[in-house]
Design a protein around this motif. Structure first.
Motif, short mmCIF file in Angstrom:
data_model
loop_
_atom_site.label_atom_id
_atom_site.label_comp_id
_atom_site.label_asym_id
_atom_site.label_seq_id
_atom_site.Cartn_x
_atom_site.Cartn_y
_atom_site.Cartn_z
N GLU A 1 -9.87 2.74 -4.34
CA GLU A 1 -8.46 3.07 -4.12
C GLU A 1 -7.78 3.66 -5.36
OE1 GLU A 1 -6.75 -0.55 -2.68
OE2 GLU A 1 -7.75 -0.43 -0.74
N ALA B 1 7.49 0.94 -6.26
CA ALA B 1 7.12 -0.03 -5.23
C ALA B 1 7.24 -1.45 -5.74
CB ALA B 1 5.70 0.25 -4.75
N SER C 1 0.83 -1.20 0.00
CA SER C 1 0.00 0.00 0.00
C SER C 1 0.86 1.25 0.00
CB SER C 1 -0.92 0.00 1.22
OG SER C 1 -0.16 -0.07 2.41
N SER C 2 2.17 1.08 0.04
CA SER C 2 3.08 2.22 0.04
C SER C 2 4.46 1.75 -0.37
CB SER C 2 3.15 2.87 1.44
OG SER C 2 3.66 1.94 2.39
N GLU C 3 5.29 2.70 -0.76
CA GLU C 3 6.67 2.37 -1.10
C GLU C 3 7.39 1.83 0.14
OE1 GLU C 3 8.91 4.96 -3.84
OE2 GLU C 3 7.16 6.28 -3.79
N HIS D 1 -4.76 0.49 -6.60
CA HIS D 1 -4.23 1.18 -5.41
C HIS D 1 -3.50 2.47 -5.76
CE1 HIS D 1 -5.22 -2.64 -3.61
NE2 HIS D 1 -4.31 -3.25 -4.31
N GLU E 1 -3.47 5.09 -3.11
CA GLU E 1 -2.60 4.92 -1.97
C GLU E 1 -1.15 5.27 -2.32
OE1 GLU E 1 -3.18 0.91 -0.72
OE2 GLU E 1 -5.05 1.34 0.33
N PHE E 2 -0.71 4.90 -3.51
CA PHE E 2 0.67 5.18 -3.90
C PHE E 2 0.87 6.63 -4.29
CE2 PHE E 2 0.78 0.54 -4.66
CZ PHE E 2 1.93 0.24 -3.96
N GLY E 3 -0.15 7.27 -4.78
CA GLY E 3 -0.03 8.66 -5.19
C GLY E 3 -0.01 8.84 -6.68
N ALA F 1 5.17 6.06 -8.61
CA ALA F 1 5.39 5.49 -7.28
C ALA F 1 5.04 4.01 -7.26
CB ALA F 1 4.55 6.24 -6.24
N THR F 2 4.00 3.62 -8.01
CA THR F 2 3.64 2.21 -8.11
C THR F 2 4.77 1.42 -8.74
OG1 THR F 2 1.32 2.85 -8.38
CG2 THR F 2 1.90 0.60 -8.93
#
Length: 469
Positions: free
Chosen positions: A376, A211, A172-174, A198, A201-203, A207-208
């Protein structure tokens, strides 16, 4: 869990041991590890982790009553059970899991495979487990145990006899996947796709990508990265890892591929080509051609780990559904087919499901898509729901039923496309959707139910499946 002494467990979790009763530091603990007090059995370890709405410490008395041999807690509790006090219960759970896997690996032939991607993780995990079980004892997650709690819980199930450990890694995040990779130290890391699941959540998509790249950046030269060559964002990860690269896909220069695909309402037939040069026909009964990519990923990893082509094919052909509520085929009465795919939804998986519906519909009969919210997606939610509405029109889906305010823009988009007159309907609740389908479906129709888990349409899919069974 493998047998460890209280001292060894304490050292693994960097805690402080508080013995109770006749317990001694050298005592061995080999019960299951649980975060749910209802699952405690005599000899289990209870980890009192914080929850979203409650605190695991409140349930420690229940764990003690049920026979827990050890509590891992953030503060000492007035209970007659040996306790290890730690700074962070979730971190302690991960540290214990890492210690167990490292010990089993050092003592035997354990190989660890990790899977990540915006879509397809659970399906690939299930296929890979089926393949590896034909070679040796295999541990893999139940359901979608893929976060900082679920993944360690799976890791703790390994025994001295376990030959393969399959771990599903979500994020759900880096940094989340990197954390799990450091715990499990996979020998094979699989990246399936990078999409908008999602995204909120990552922005953003960049960012995905970062991650998901965490799956391969910490692999060693002796490890293997299995990458989807058809996804440019995944393919570029080859430059980020020292590991050996095995590419899978349907196009271009790949190591593991599929050819001669033919999809129908009973699944997909294709020819599987492995990196070693062998090939064989496959009758894959999981609905939706998009699942062939998951089959290729699993086959690529299985070949790396020594599974033969006949065993890979046998595992694929024995699989009849991806997972509960994932392209699950129900119904049959009056030749009505219900596809329940409402466990999760992203723009990519929603598009794939709609394309499958359009492809497998019986000629001359209707296709009906019951669609709920894709959660999300953050600031992308509006335009992505618009895009799915337009896609449904362009695929000539006979009837769209949009359920819930979070998905209403799909309905508006289908109307604005201007191609239909009344073929798109909006309802607020699953009950209304059920009545609308029940009153309008005709023999031979095909019904897709698709949404994110939070929309609750999976239960609507079950009701429709029961109605036409």
């Amino acid at each position: 869990m493998i047998a460890l002494s209280l001292t060894e467990i304490t050292e693994a979790v960097n805690g402080a041991l508080h013995l109770a009763g006749p317990a001694e530091a050298a005592d061995q603990i080999n019960g299951s590890v649980q975060t749910d007090s209802r699952l405690i059995e005599p000899g289990s370890i209870f980890v009192a982790k914080p929850g979203a709405v409650t605190d695991g410490h409140l349930f420690a008395p229940v764990a003690a009553e049920r026979g827990a041999a050890l509590l891992i807690v953030a503060r000492t509790l007035d209970l007659p059970v040996t306790q290890i006090v730690v700074a962070d219960a979730v971190a302690a759970l991960g540290a214990l899991a890492a210690a167990v896997v490292a010990r089993v690996r050092a003592a035997g032939t354990l190989k660890v495979v990790a899977v990540t991607g915006s879509n397809g993780k659970t399906t690939t995990k299930n296929l890979l487990r089926s393949m590896l079980e034909r070679v040796g004892p295999t541990v893999a997650p139940r359901g979608s145990f893929n976060n900082q709690v679920g993944a360690p819980m799976t890791m703790l199930e390994v025994t001295a006899e376990t030959r393969f450990l399959v771990i599903e890694m979500g994020a759900s995040s880096e940094g989340a996947i990197a954390h799990l990779v450091r715990l499990a130290r996979p020998d094979v890391g699989i990246v399936l796709s990078v999409g908008l699941a999602h995204a909120g959540e990552f922005g953003d998509l960049d960012a995905t990508v970062r991650a998901k790249s965490e799956m391969v950046t910490d692999l060693l030269e002796t490890d293997v990265a299995v990458l989807n060559a058809d996804d440019p964002r995944v393919a570029q990860m080859a430059a980020l890892t020292p590991a050996r690269i095995v590419r899978f896909g349907e196009y271009g220069q790949v190591d593991v591929r599929a050819s001669a695909l033919h999809g129908s309402r009973t699944g997909t037939t294709f020819t599987l080509h492995l990196a070693g040069g062998q090939s064989a026909p496959v009758v894959f009964r999981v609905l939706g051609e998009h699942h062939v990519m998951n089959a290729l990923a699993a086959a690529a990893a299985a070949e790396v780990l020594g599974v033969s082509l006949p065993d890979i094919v046998a595992a694929l052909e024995a699989t009849t559904r991806a997972e509960r509520w994932r392209m699950e085929v129900l119904g049959g009465k009056d030749d009505v087919t219900v596809i329940n795919d409402a466990y999760n939804a992203s723009p990519d998986s929603m598009s794939a499901a709609l394309k499958t519906l359009a492809q497998i519909g019986t000629p001359g009969k209707r296709t009906i898509a019951v669609l709920g919210e894709m959660a999300e997606l953050g600031e992308l939610a509006g335009e992505e729901h618009d895009r799915i509405g337009l896609l449904a029109v362009r695929l000539n889906i006979s009837q769209v039923i949009v359920v819930g305010r979070g998905a209403r823009r799909m309905h508006i988009s289908t109307i604005n496309e201007g191609s239909w007159d009344g073929e798109s309907a909006y309802v607020d609740t699953p009950d209304e959707a059920f009545e609308l389908v029940r009153s309008s479906v005709n023999p031979g129709d095909t019904v897709l139910v698709k949404s994110s888990n939070s929309a609750g349409l999976r239960f609507l899919g079950d009701r429709l499946g029961d109605l036409f069974s």
